[in-house]
Each structure stands twice: as C-alpha cells, then as structure tokens.
Design an enzyme around this catalytic site. Structure first.
Site, PDB file in Angstrom:
ATOM      1  N   LYS A   1       2.762  -2.183  -3.714  1.00  0.00           N
ATOM      2  CA  LYS A   1       2.627  -3.359  -4.588  1.00  0.00           C
ATOM      3  C   LYS A   1       3.501  -3.118  -5.814  1.00  0.00           C
ATOM      4  O   LYS A   1       3.226  -2.235  -6.617  1.00  0.00           O
ATOM      5  CB  LYS A   1       1.159  -3.517  -4.993  1.00  0.00           C
ATOM      6  CG  LYS A   1       0.860  -4.746  -5.832  1.00  0.00           C
ATOM      7  CD  LYS A   1      -0.651  -4.862  -6.035  1.00  0.00           C
ATOM      8  CE  LYS A   1      -1.050  -5.621  -7.272  1.00  0.00           C
ATOM      9  NZ  LYS A   1      -1.071  -7.049  -7.134  1.00  0.00           N
TER      10      LYS A   1
ATOM     11  N   SER B   1     -10.146  -8.374  -6.745  1.00  0.00           N
ATOM     12  CA  SER B   1      -9.535  -7.143  -7.257  1.00  0.00           C
ATOM     13  C   SER B   1      -9.887  -6.975  -8.728  1.00  0.00           C
ATOM     14  O   SER B   1      -9.766  -7.928  -9.501  1.00  0.00           O
ATOM     15  CB  SER B   1      -8.005  -7.217  -7.147  1.00  0.00           C
ATOM     16  OG  SER B   1      -7.621  -7.300  -5.805  1.00  0.00           O
TER      17      SER B   1
ATOM     18  N   ARG C   1      -2.305 -10.093   4.373  1.00  0.00           N
ATOM     19  CA  ARG C   1      -1.714 -10.216   3.029  1.00  0.00           C
ATOM     20  C   ARG C   1      -0.198 -10.354   3.177  1.00  0.00           C
ATOM     21  O   ARG C   1       0.540  -9.380   3.116  1.00  0.00           O
ATOM     22  CB  ARG C   1      -2.063  -8.986   2.192  1.00  0.00           C
ATOM     23  CG  ARG C   1      -1.532  -9.018   0.769  1.00  0.00           C
ATOM     24  CD  ARG C   1      -1.998  -7.782   0.004  1.00  0.00           C
ATOM     25  NE  ARG C   1      -1.441  -7.727  -1.327  1.00  0.00           N
ATOM     26  CZ  ARG C   1      -0.223  -7.240  -1.612  1.00  0.00           C
ATOM     27  NH1 ARG C   1       0.557  -6.765  -0.653  1.00  0.00           N
ATOM     28  NH2 ARG C   1       0.205  -7.229  -2.858  1.00  0.00           N
TER      29      ARG C   1
HETATM   30  N1  3NM Z   1      -3.529  -3.900  -4.640  1.00  0.00           N
HETATM   31  P1  3NM Z   1      -0.982   1.223  -0.269  1.00  0.00           P
HETATM   32  S1  3NM Z   1      -2.718  -1.540  -5.058  1.00  0.00           S
HETATM   33  C1  3NM Z   1      -2.443  -4.559  -2.511  1.00  0.00           C
HETATM   34  O1  3NM Z   1      -4.369  -2.015  -7.538  1.00  0.00           O
HETATM   35  C2  3NM Z   1      -2.714  -3.594  -3.581  1.00  0.00           C
HETATM   36  O2  3NM Z   1      -5.108  -3.964  -6.926  1.00  0.00           O
HETATM   37  C3  3NM Z   1      -3.625  -2.900  -5.503  1.00  0.00           C
HETATM   38  O3  3NM Z   1      -1.042  -0.301  -0.749  1.00  0.00           O
HETATM   39  C4  3NM Z   1      -4.414  -2.962  -6.750  1.00  0.00           C
HETATM   40  O4  3NM Z   1      -2.226   1.503   0.469  1.00  0.00           O
HETATM   41  C5  3NM Z   1      -2.177  -2.310  -3.651  1.00  0.00           C
HETATM   42  O5  3NM Z   1       0.221   1.276   0.638  1.00  0.00           O
HETATM   43  C6  3NM Z   1      -1.256  -1.675  -2.656  1.00  0.00           C
HETATM   44  O6  3NM Z   1      -0.800   2.056  -1.499  1.00  0.00           O
HETATM   45  C7  3NM Z   1      -1.950  -0.780  -1.679  1.00  0.00           C
END
Ligand code: 3NM
Length: 211
Positions: free
Chosen positions: A141, A112, A41
C-alpha cells in the site's frame, strides 16, 4: 453467517494488481491452504476497472461460494451491493461508516483504524471488526502510514475493548504470531500469499504459525 471471530484468523486480501500468478488460481490455492476469509481489493496502479473488474470479482466470489469462504469487498460499496457480497471493508476516508452500517445490515462490516481513538469510534459505530495497521512496513500500500508494531493492538486491548481485530501490514509467517499474541483474532495480508509461487503452502505455513 459464521461468527466474525471464526472468519478472521487468516484473512487474505488481494486484487489482480497484487498477484504474481493468475488471481483465480491464487485464490483457489489460498483456499486449499486454509484461508478463512477473502477480501477483493482491486486498487492502485494496474488495477482493473469497469466490466473487467466486475467480471473478476464475480469469478472470485464464485470460488469463495464453492468453498464456503466469506467474500468481502474493499471500499466499493456499490459493487458490494450489486454482487450481494458477504461484507464490505472501508477505510477512514472511504464511504462514511454510518452509511455502510445502515446499508449492510446482516453483513460483515470492517473498518481500517490506525489509532486507539479510531478504534473507540469504530466500536461506537458498531462495525463487526477492525483492521489495525500497518503493523510492519509494507510496500503493497503506497500511502500506508508509518508502521506501529503491535503497540496499537496492545493499547486497544489494554483499554478493555473486545472488538474483534485483524492486524495488517507486512505480516508473514515469521511475525504473524506476535500479532496474535498482542491480542488480535487474526492476521490479514496481501503479498505473503499473492506473491507466493505456492500460495497453498504459504497459507498452510501461516495457519500453523498462528495456531
Ligand atoms: N492496509 P501486505 S497496510 C491494504 O495499514 C493495507 O491499513 C494497510 O499488504 C493499513 O500484507 C495494507 O502485502 C497492505 O503488507 C497490506
């Protein structure tokens, strides 16, 4: 191709912008620690583009092949086709899911979702798994929605849907089990491994937490 539920338990996602250390080293260590799937990603601030991005993708894909770990590409459908990736993961505002399903027959297709309604549509569109999030607060994000805890996963399971789920957003070794207990087949995460000084040991700890 492995059954989708087999690849979801510890689903590691990252791009070079997420890594404290070298991304190739980080992925190798994460694999040694026991991740079950990898998603490339390359997105957001400081992300690579063009040839540099593609070169990194190829290097990471080669590591995944070596260890028989599925290599999935986020959003970039053209790159996924060019590299013959094992799958593609898209968001609600990316390439329409019906197009993705059409072009990636026989590959893993992830979407998602943030609500029960989106999960129902995803199941109708025949995606292989859904990423439900953000479960917890995340700083990875920047445009993430408000964290919902495990409620959305519980709602999806209560509705009787059996579509495979991975939770996403702020997941770490301390809270991973609660995501599984809510009914997910796996946890997907970025920073808990990509920002670790010892990604192998972080992955091992996460594996132990969800078992
Ligand atoms: N998508 P971390 S939250 C890529 O809610 C991504 O759809 C999300 O990163 C969603 O594990 C997210 O560091 C970030 O929190 C996840």
């Amino acid at each position: 191709m492995k059954p989708v539920t087999e690849i979801l338990p510890l689903y590691f996602i990252m791009g070079s912008q997420d890594c404290t250390h070298d991304p190739i080293w980080t992925l190798e260590e994460a694999i040694k620690g026991g991740i079950t799937c990898f998603q490339f990603r390359e997105k957001g601030e400081h992300a690579l583009a063009g040839e540099e991005m593609e070169a990194l993708a190829r290097e990471l894909q080669a590591r995944c092949k070596e260890y028989n770990i599925p290599f999935i590409i986020n959003d970039d459908v053209a790159l996924a086709q060019k590299l013959d990736a094992d799958g593609v993961h898209v968001g609600q505002d990316d390439t329409p899911i019906s197009d993705v399903v059409h072009h990636f027959q026989g590959k893993y297709i992830g979407l998602s979702v943030h609500t029960l309604e989106e999960a129902i549509r995803a199941a109708q569109d025949q995606v292989d798994y859904i990423g439900v999030g953000p479960i917890f607060d995340t700083s990875t994000k920047k445009d993430a929605k408000k964290a919902s805890g495990v409620t959305t996963i519980q709602q999806i399971r209560k509705s009787g849907m059996t579509i495979p789920i991975v939770g996403i957003g702020g997941i770490n070794a301390d809270n991973a089990k609660s995501v599984m207990d809510a009914g997910a087949e796996g946890v997907s995460l970025i920073s808990a491994i990509s920002q670790s000084n010892d990604p192998s040991s972080s992955a091992k700890t996460l594996r132990a937490a969800i078992q």
